[in-house]
Design a protein around this motif. Structure first.
Motif, PDB file in Angstrom:
ATOM      1  N   UNK A  22       0.826  -1.212   0.000  1.00  0.00           N
ATOM      2  CA  UNK A  22       0.000   0.000   0.000  1.00  0.00           C
ATOM      3  C   UNK A  22       0.857   1.258   0.000  1.00  0.00           C
ATOM      4  N   UNK A  23       1.962   1.234   0.745  1.00  0.00           N
ATOM      5  CA  UNK A  23       2.817   2.412   0.840  1.00  0.00           C
ATOM      6  C   UNK A  23       3.623   2.656  -0.437  1.00  0.00           C
ATOM      7  N   UNK A  24       3.759   1.643  -1.273  1.00  0.00           N
ATOM      8  CA  UNK A  24       4.415   1.844  -2.573  1.00  0.00           C
ATOM      9  C   UNK A  24       3.596   2.798  -3.439  1.00  0.00           C
ATOM     10  N   UNK A  25       2.273   2.802  -3.214  1.00  0.00           N
ATOM     11  CA  UNK A  25       1.379   3.682  -3.963  1.00  0.00           C
ATOM     12  C   UNK A  25       1.452   5.124  -3.469  1.00  0.00           C
ATOM     13  N   UNK A  26       1.971   5.313  -2.264  1.00  0.00           N
ATOM     14  CA  UNK A  26       2.065   6.646  -1.662  1.00  0.00           C
ATOM     15  C   UNK A  26       3.484   6.818  -1.107  1.00  0.00           C
ATOM     16  N   UNK A  27       4.463   7.077  -1.994  1.00  0.00           N
ATOM     17  CA  UNK A  27       5.867   7.095  -1.573  1.00  0.00           C
ATOM     18  C   UNK A  27       6.234   8.185  -0.561  1.00  0.00           C
ATOM     19  N   UNK A  28       5.391   9.204  -0.402  1.00  0.00           N
ATOM     20  CA  UNK A  28       5.706  10.237   0.593  1.00  0.00           C
ATOM     21  C   UNK A  28       5.343   9.783   2.007  1.00  0.00           C
ATOM     22  N   UNK A  29       4.590   8.680   2.119  1.00  0.00           N
ATOM     23  CA  UNK A  29       4.217   8.136   3.431  1.00  0.00           C
ATOM     24  C   UNK A  29       5.163   7.024   3.828  1.00  0.00           C
ATOM     25  N   UNK A  30       5.309   6.837   5.145  1.00  0.00           N
ATOM     26  CA  UNK A  30       6.118   5.729   5.630  1.00  0.00           C
ATOM     27  C   UNK A  30       5.585   5.223   6.968  1.00  0.00           C
ATOM     28  N   UNK A  31       5.861   3.960   7.228  1.00  0.00           N
ATOM     29  CA  UNK A  31       5.407   3.308   8.447  1.00  0.00           C
ATOM     30  C   UNK A  31       6.332   3.666   9.598  1.00  0.00           C
ATOM     31  N   UNK A  32       5.748   4.138  10.686  1.00  0.00           N
ATOM     32  CA  UNK A  32       6.515   4.446  11.888  1.00  0.00           C
ATOM     33  C   UNK A  32       6.425   3.283  12.863  1.00  0.00           C
ATOM     34  N   UNK A  33       5.222   2.717  13.005  1.00  0.00           N
ATOM     35  CA  UNK A  33       5.047   1.633  13.964  1.00  0.00           C
ATOM     36  C   UNK A  33       3.877   0.745  13.553  1.00  0.00           C
ATOM     37  N   UNK A  34       4.046  -0.537  13.809  1.00  0.00           N
ATOM     38  CA  UNK A  34       2.986  -1.515  13.586  1.00  0.00           C
ATOM     39  C   UNK A  34       2.917  -2.391  14.826  1.00  0.00           C
ATOM     40  N   UNK A  35       1.751  -2.412  15.450  1.00  0.00           N
ATOM     41  CA  UNK A  35       1.532  -3.235  16.639  1.00  0.00           C
ATOM     42  C   UNK A  35       0.334  -4.146  16.387  1.00  0.00           C
ATOM     43  N   UNK A  36       0.508  -5.417  16.725  1.00  0.00           N
ATOM     44  CA  UNK A  36      -0.604  -6.361  16.687  1.00  0.00           C
ATOM     45  C   UNK A  36      -0.669  -7.008  18.067  1.00  0.00           C
ATOM     46  N   UNK A  37      -1.776  -6.774  18.754  1.00  0.00           N
ATOM     47  CA  UNK A  37      -1.916  -7.309  20.114  1.00  0.00           C
ATOM     48  C   UNK A  37      -2.322  -8.781  20.074  1.00  0.00           C
ATOM     49  N   UNK A  38      -2.323  -9.407  21.221  1.00  0.00           N
ATOM     50  CA  UNK A  38      -2.732 -10.819  21.320  1.00  0.00           C
ATOM     51  C   UNK A  38      -4.192 -11.019  20.928  1.00  0.00           C
ATOM     52  N   UNK A  39      -4.978  -9.952  21.029  1.00  0.00           N
ATOM     53  CA  UNK A  39      -6.397 -10.031  20.649  1.00  0.00           C
ATOM     54  C   UNK A  39      -6.615  -9.575  19.204  1.00  0.00           C
ATOM     55  N   UNK A  40      -5.512  -9.457  18.453  1.00  0.00           N
ATOM     56  CA  UNK A  40      -5.527  -9.083  17.042  1.00  0.00           C
ATOM     57  C   UNK A  40      -6.056  -7.677  16.792  1.00  0.00           C
ATOM     58  N   UNK A  41      -5.757  -6.768  17.708  1.00  0.00           N
ATOM     59  CA  UNK A  41      -6.001  -5.350  17.447  1.00  0.00           C
ATOM     60  C   UNK A  41      -4.752  -4.850  16.723  1.00  0.00           C
ATOM     61  N   UNK A  42      -4.955  -4.308  15.531  1.00  0.00           N
ATOM     62  CA  UNK A  42      -3.853  -3.837  14.688  1.00  0.00           C
ATOM     63  C   UNK A  42      -3.796  -2.318  14.783  1.00  0.00           C
ATOM     64  N   UNK A  43      -2.635  -1.795  15.186  1.00  0.00           N
ATOM     65  CA  UNK A  43      -2.444  -0.349  15.299  1.00  0.00           C
ATOM     66  C   UNK A  43      -1.307   0.038  14.356  1.00  0.00           C
ATOM     67  N   UNK A  44      -1.649   0.820  13.339  1.00  0.00           N
ATOM     68  CA  UNK A  44      -0.690   1.264  12.338  1.00  0.00           C
ATOM     69  C   UNK A  44      -0.455   2.759  12.545  1.00  0.00           C
ATOM     70  N   UNK A  45       0.807   3.162  12.690  1.00  0.00           N
ATOM     71  CA  UNK A  45       1.144   4.572  12.830  1.00  0.00           C
ATOM     72  C   UNK A  45       1.968   4.989  11.622  1.00  0.00           C
TER      73      UNK A  45
END
Length: 163
Positions: A22-45
Motif C-alpha cells: 500500500x505504501x508503494x502507492x504513496x511514496x511520501x508516506x512511511x510506516x513508523x510503527x505496527x503493533x498487533x496485540x494478542x487479541x488481534x487489534x492492529x495499530x498502524x502509525x
C-alpha cells in the motif's frame, strides 16, 4: 467463534506485507510503527514527508482491510498519523523536521534546541543560552552546537512554540 487461523506473528507479517504494498502507492508516506496485540487489534502509525491527512489513513486502511478475511481472523484495525507529541523514531522523521525545535532527552540531560542537520548516524542541534561571563560579573549569550548520535537519544519530540 472459529479458532484463530493465524498466530499473532504470522498475522503481523501478513499486515506488514500489505502495508508495504500500500505504501508503494504513496511514496511520501512511511510506516513508523505496527503493533498487533494478542487479541488481534492492529495499530498502524504512519508519517509522511509532507504530513499525513485523513484520506491517507483511509486509503491505507482500505488497502489492508480489503485484503484480509475476517472469517479467517477477526481483528480490529486502527490507522493513524504520528501525532505532534509522538517521539521521533526514524531518520526520515528527523529529516522532515529540520529547522524545528526538538526536546531531546539523553541519559544525562534534556536539550531543547533547533534541529540543524541530520545524518544517518546523528543529529546536530543548536541553541543559545544565557550563562555567567567567564570574566567579570553578569551574564552573556552563548551559542551552542552539539552533534548527538542516535544511540544516545532516549527520546526526541518536536516542540510547538506558540507566540
Amino acid at each position: 467463534m472459529l479458532p484463530s487461523f493465524y498466530t499473532t506473528m504470522a498475522f503481523k507479517d501478513k499486515i506488514s506485507d500489505l502495508l508495504e504494498e500500500a505504501l508503494k502507492e504513496k511514496p511520501s508516506l512511511f510506516l513508523v510503527d505496527l503493533t498487533v496485540t494478542e487479541t488481534f487489534k492492529v495499530i498502524v502509525t504512519l508519517d509522511g514527508d509532507n504530513g499525513v491527512n485523513l484520506q491517507d489513513c483511509i486509503d491505507i486502511s482500505r488497502a489492508v482491510d480489503n485484503n484480509l478475511d475476517r472469517e479467517e481472523q477477526d481483528y480490529a484495525l486502527e490507522v493513524a498519523s504520528a501525532g505532534v507529541s509522538t517521539p521521533l523514531k526514524m531518520v526520515r522523521q528527523y529529516r522532515k523536521n529540520i529547522g524545528r525545535t526538538l526536546k531531546v532527552k539523553t541519559a544525562t540531560e534534556t536539550i531543547e534546541a533547533l534541529l540543524e542537520q541530520v545524518s544517518d548516524e546523528s543529529i546536530t542541534l543548536s541553541w543559545t543560552a544565557r550563562e555567567p561571563k567567564k570574566i567579570g560579573k553578569g551574564k552573556e549569550t552563548v551559542e551552542h552546537k552539539r552533534e548527538i548520535p542516535y544511540s544516545d537519544i532516549k527520546e526526541a519530540i518536536v516542540t510547538i512554540i506558540f507566540n
